[in-house]
Motif scaffolding. Structure first.
Motif, short mmCIF file in Angstrom:
data_model
loop_
_atom_site.label_atom_id
_atom_site.label_comp_id
_atom_site.label_asym_id
_atom_site.label_seq_id
_atom_site.Cartn_x
_atom_site.Cartn_y
_atom_site.Cartn_z
N THR A 11 51.54 6.02 14.47
CA THR A 11 51.58 4.81 15.12
C THR A 11 51.42 5.07 16.80
O THR A 11 50.88 4.51 17.56
CB THR A 11 53.25 4.25 14.99
OG1 THR A 11 53.02 4.01 13.56
CG2 THR A 11 53.33 2.99 15.80
N TRP A 66 56.11 -3.19 13.85
CA TRP A 66 55.38 -1.85 13.21
C TRP A 66 55.73 -0.71 13.83
O TRP A 66 56.18 0.26 13.36
CB TRP A 66 53.94 -2.16 13.19
CG TRP A 66 53.22 -0.92 12.81
CD1 TRP A 66 53.48 0.11 11.68
CD2 TRP A 66 51.78 -0.35 13.27
NE1 TRP A 66 52.39 0.89 11.66
CE2 TRP A 66 51.51 0.74 12.41
CE3 TRP A 66 51.00 -0.96 14.03
CZ2 TRP A 66 50.26 1.21 12.70
CZ3 TRP A 66 49.79 -0.48 14.27
CH2 TRP A 66 49.37 0.81 13.49
N TRP A 67 55.86 -0.76 15.41
CA TRP A 67 56.21 0.46 16.13
C TRP A 67 57.79 0.53 15.62
O TRP A 67 58.41 1.87 15.38
CB TRP A 67 56.23 -0.02 17.45
CG TRP A 67 56.85 1.18 18.40
CD1 TRP A 67 56.01 2.49 18.65
CD2 TRP A 67 57.94 1.50 19.04
NE1 TRP A 67 56.98 3.31 19.28
CE2 TRP A 67 58.07 2.63 19.84
CE3 TRP A 67 59.10 0.52 19.26
CZ2 TRP A 67 59.15 3.10 20.43
CZ3 TRP A 67 60.18 0.86 20.07
CH2 TRP A 67 60.02 2.19 20.62
#
Length: 126
Positions: free
Chosen positions: A57, A42-43
């Motif tokens: 994020t 996700w990062w």
């Protein structure tokens, strides 16, 4: 039948052993590492997307919950790594005696705690 059917009947037939707990913890940390890899992916997507997605994020990862998740992920990583080295020694035929298995189990816990602490000291002080 009078004998136990499953090793998971600890309170009745089996006494607690550190090696059993470490084996279960090894499996749990493997699952935790897989789930933590989703956060890493996700990062990476957020870095590639940039802008608002990266800001959101980054805000989540630097929040107390995000830092707690990163701490847990790093502790799971170091435990899984150290216990994996222990399993490699077992695969080579070393350390099967009960006293050695118990001692190496405590060594794995100590090494994982030390590596996690040193990593977070570096992160927080750098």
């Amino acid at each position: 039948m009078e004998r136990p059917l499953s090793p998971f009947m600890f309170p009745v037939w089996y006494r607690f052993q550190i090696t059993s707990a470490l084996s279960i913890l090894h499996r749990l940390t493997g699952i935790g590492l897989a789930v933590g890899s989703i956060l890493l992916a996700w990062w990476l997507v957020a870095v590639a997307a940039g802008g608002g997605m990266f800001a959101a994020t980054h805000a989540f990862i630097t929040s107390p919950i995000g830092l707690l998740l990163l701490f847990g992920w790093s502790a799971a990583f170091f435990y899984h790594l150290c216990n994996g080295v222990r399993h490699l020694a077992w695969d080579a035929g070393y350390g099967f005696e009960l006293s050695n298995a118990r001692r190496s189990g405590y060594a794995v816990l100590a090494a994982a705690a030390l590596l996690t602490a040193l990593t977070w000291l570096y992160v927080l002080l750098a």
